[in-house]
Design a protein around this motif. Structure first.
Motif, PDB file in Angstrom:
ATOM      1  N   ALA A  90       1.319 -27.378  36.124  1.00  0.00           N
ATOM      2  CA  ALA A  90       0.589 -27.206  34.879  1.00  0.00           C
ATOM      3  C   ALA A  90       0.536 -28.526  34.110  1.00  0.00           C
ATOM      4  N   TRP A  91       1.542 -29.354  34.312  1.00  0.00           N
ATOM      5  CA  TRP A  91       1.673 -30.568  33.505  1.00  0.00           C
ATOM      6  C   TRP A  91       2.396 -31.627  34.327  1.00  0.00           C
ATOM      7  N   SER A  92       1.775 -32.762  34.469  1.00  0.00           N
ATOM      8  CA  SER A  92       2.459 -33.865  35.161  1.00  0.00           C
ATOM      9  C   SER A  92       2.193 -35.125  34.360  1.00  0.00           C
ATOM     10  N   GLY A  93       2.569 -35.042  33.118  1.00  0.00           N
ATOM     11  CA  GLY A  93       2.167 -36.064  32.167  1.00  0.00           C
ATOM     12  C   GLY A  93       2.830 -37.406  32.304  1.00  0.00           C
ATOM     13  N   SER A  94       3.872 -37.505  33.082  1.00  0.00           N
ATOM     14  CA  SER A  94       4.617 -38.753  33.040  1.00  0.00           C
ATOM     15  C   SER A  94       5.084 -39.184  34.414  1.00  0.00           C
ATOM     16  N   SER A  95       5.307 -40.463  34.505  1.00  0.00           N
ATOM     17  CA  SER A  95       5.956 -40.996  35.685  1.00  0.00           C
ATOM     18  C   SER A  95       6.881 -42.116  35.254  1.00  0.00           C
ATOM     19  N   GLY A 118      15.760 -39.983  42.201  1.00  0.00           N
ATOM     20  CA  GLY A 118      15.228 -38.672  41.845  1.00  0.00           C
ATOM     21  C   GLY A 118      16.216 -37.524  41.874  1.00  0.00           C
ATOM     22  N   PRO A 119      16.973 -37.341  42.967  1.00  0.00           N
ATOM     23  CA  PRO A 119      17.838 -36.164  43.031  1.00  0.00           C
ATOM     24  C   PRO A 119      18.895 -36.113  41.927  1.00  0.00           C
ATOM     25  N   THR A 120      19.468 -37.251  41.588  1.00  0.00           N
ATOM     26  CA  THR A 120      20.482 -37.266  40.530  1.00  0.00           C
ATOM     27  C   THR A 120      19.864 -36.928  39.180  1.00  0.00           C
ATOM     28  N   ILE A 121      18.662 -37.443  38.942  1.00  0.00           N
ATOM     29  CA  ILE A 121      17.962 -37.136  37.690  1.00  0.00           C
ATOM     30  C   ILE A 121      17.617 -35.646  37.652  1.00  0.00           C
ATOM     31  N   ALA A 122      17.169 -35.115  38.792  1.00  0.00           N
ATOM     32  CA  ALA A 122      16.808 -33.685  38.853  1.00  0.00           C
ATOM     33  C   ALA A 122      18.017 -32.812  38.525  1.00  0.00           C
ATOM     34  N   LEU A 123      19.162 -33.122  39.111  1.00  0.00           N
ATOM     35  CA  LEU A 123      20.355 -32.321  38.840  1.00  0.00           C
ATOM     36  C   LEU A 123      20.748 -32.393  37.367  1.00  0.00           C
ATOM     37  N   GLY A 150      11.645 -29.684  28.810  1.00  0.00           N
ATOM     38  CA  GLY A 150      11.182 -28.574  29.643  1.00  0.00           C
ATOM     39  C   GLY A 150      10.742 -28.985  31.040  1.00  0.00           C
ATOM     40  N   ILE A 151      11.291 -30.089  31.538  1.00  0.00           N
ATOM     41  CA  ILE A 151      10.916 -30.553  32.881  1.00  0.00           C
ATOM     42  C   ILE A 151      11.523 -29.632  33.941  1.00  0.00           C
ATOM     43  N   THR A 152      10.677 -29.158  34.848  1.00  0.00           N
ATOM     44  CA  THR A 152      11.163 -28.249  35.896  1.00  0.00           C
ATOM     45  C   THR A 152      11.122 -28.887  37.284  1.00  0.00           C
ATOM     46  N   VAL A 153      10.399 -30.003  37.415  1.00  0.00           N
ATOM     47  CA  VAL A 153      10.279 -30.677  38.720  1.00  0.00           C
ATOM     48  C   VAL A 153      10.450 -32.181  38.552  1.00  0.00           C
ATOM     49  N   ILE A 154      11.332 -32.737  39.364  1.00  0.00           N
ATOM     50  CA  ILE A 154      11.351 -34.190  39.551  1.00  0.00           C
ATOM     51  C   ILE A 154      10.831 -34.435  40.957  1.00  0.00           C
ATOM     52  N   ALA A 155       9.720 -35.158  41.060  1.00  0.00           N
ATOM     53  CA  ALA A 155       9.142 -35.471  42.368  1.00  0.00           C
ATOM     54  C   ALA A 155       9.490 -36.916  42.706  1.00  0.00           C
ATOM     55  N   GLY A 156      10.180 -37.117  43.824  1.00  0.00           N
ATOM     56  CA  GLY A 156      10.611 -38.465  44.217  1.00  0.00           C
ATOM     57  C   GLY A 156       9.722 -39.014  45.315  1.00  0.00           C
ATOM     58  N   VAL A 172       7.718 -34.553  36.611  1.00  0.00           N
ATOM     59  CA  VAL A 172       7.798 -36.000  36.394  1.00  0.00           C
ATOM     60  C   VAL A 172       7.954 -36.656  37.756  1.00  0.00           C
ATOM     61  N   VAL A 173       7.204 -37.725  37.983  1.00  0.00           N
ATOM     62  CA  VAL A 173       7.301 -38.476  39.236  1.00  0.00           C
ATOM     63  C   VAL A 173       8.258 -39.648  39.040  1.00  0.00           C
ATOM     64  N   VAL A 174       9.154 -39.835  40.008  1.00  0.00           N
ATOM     65  CA  VAL A 174      10.134 -40.919  39.912  1.00  0.00           C
ATOM     66  C   VAL A 174      10.016 -41.854  41.120  1.00  0.00           C
ATOM     67  N   ASP A 175      10.020 -43.147  40.841  1.00  0.00           N
ATOM     68  CA  ASP A 175      10.051 -44.155  41.905  1.00  0.00           C
ATOM     69  C   ASP A 175      10.853 -45.341  41.388  1.00  0.00           C
ATOM     70  N   ASP A 176      11.053 -46.347  42.253  1.00  0.00           N
ATOM     71  CA  ASP A 176      11.831 -47.497  41.780  1.00  0.00           C
ATOM     72  C   ASP A 176      10.963 -48.515  41.085  1.00  0.00           C
ATOM     73  N   LEU A 177       9.674 -48.599  41.445  1.00  0.00           N
ATOM     74  CA  LEU A 177       8.898 -49.754  41.027  1.00  0.00           C
ATOM     75  C   LEU A 177       7.401 -49.461  40.970  1.00  0.00           C
ATOM     76  N   ILE A 178       6.745 -50.021  39.968  1.00  0.00           N
ATOM     77  CA  ILE A 178       5.281 -49.981  39.899  1.00  0.00           C
ATOM     78  C   ILE A 178       4.777 -51.403  40.128  1.00  0.00           C
ATOM     79  N   ALA A 179       3.929 -51.597  41.132  1.00  0.00           N
ATOM     80  CA  ALA A 179       3.307 -52.916  41.335  1.00  0.00           C
ATOM     81  C   ALA A 179       1.824 -52.779  40.999  1.00  0.00           C
TER      82      ALA A 179
END
Ligand SMILES: O=P(O)(O)OC[C@H]1O[C@H](OP(=O)(O)OP(=O)(O)O)[C@H](O)[C@@H]1O
Ligand SMILES: Nc1ncnc2[nH]cnc12
Length: 201
Positions: A185-190, A109-114, A94-100, A161-168
């Motif tokens: 309402a929900w941003s449970g994951s990145s 992000g955009p490819t995952i969102a599509l 039920g993900i409605t937003v991918i935030a890059g 869901v938040v998307v990035d390349d790397l977590i340091a």
């Protein structure tokens, strides 16, 4: 391949590498890969992605082991595997937003969102977005920065869901999740393609 070890979301340090051979384990530790933070199966795709990420010591300053994803982007199989692992993790959730996160979150992000039929929302560096913004300051491994998002891009009933390349240090993703949490309402994951083992990778 890889023994099917699984890492819980956001907990890269619990990836079980113990069953891997020493050489392979060192390689995977250095470039840690993919989907550790996403919780995807630690499978052959992950090893292939790991092998395509170039590590450049002392860039952009001494002590930093720079994880260079541009070499992964040159390999269509590894790039596709990375996108697929992200999509598999979140399809039917039920993900409605991918935030890059600018800039490298814009690569994935955009490819995952599509693929998830979700909105793509760019989280940008300061003074880049023309509309009304909300912002969040954060610390980086090498400096500080600020992130901005358009007001109204994320709505109260969104699941993001938040998307990035790397977590340091995790500072960037924390700031991104805080920004999103003001609206969704929900941003449970990145997610990130690489999770470094502490500062400096
Ligand atoms: O976990 P952290 O310590 O916060 O670091 C991770 C962040 O650092 C890098 O971006 P950077 O700020 O270098 O910007 P760039 O993508 O524009 O190069 C990377 O793409 C992440 O966004
Ligand atoms: N070690 C690292 N490699 C690539 N990008 C980074 N951003 C912050 N730390 C990094």
């Amino acid at each position: 391949a890889g023994g099917g070890a699984r890492a819980p979301a956001g907990s890269s340090s619990t990836v079980r590498l113990g069953s891997l051979g020493g050489k392979r384990r060192r390689r995977l530790r250095g470039a840690v890969v993919a989907m550790a933070a996403a919780g995807a199966d630690f499978d052959a795709r992950v090893a292939r992605i790991a092998s395509t990420i170039r590590v450049i010591p002392d860039f952009p300053k001494p002590g930093i082991m720079f994880q260079d994803i541009t070499t992964m982007l040159l390999n269509p199989e590894a790039f596709r595997d990375t996108i697929d692992l992200f999509v598999e993790r979140y399809k039917d959730k039920g993900i409605t937003v991918i935030a890059g996160v600018e800039a490298r979150g814009f690569i994935f992000g955009p490819t995952i969102a599509l693929a998830l039929n979700a909105k793509f929302v760019p989280l940008r560096k300061p003074k880049k977005l023309p509309g009304e913004v909300i912002s969040e300051e954060y610390s980086l491994e090498y400096g500080t920065d600020k992130m901005e998002m358009h007001v109204g891009a994320v709505e109260p009933n969104d699941r993001a869901v938040v998307v990035d390349d790397l977590i340091a240090t995790g500072g960037t993703l924390c700031a991104a999740v805080k920004l999103i949490a003001t609206s969704a309402a929900w941003s449970g994951s990145s997610l990130a393609a690489i999770a470094c083992w502490g500062r400096g990778c």
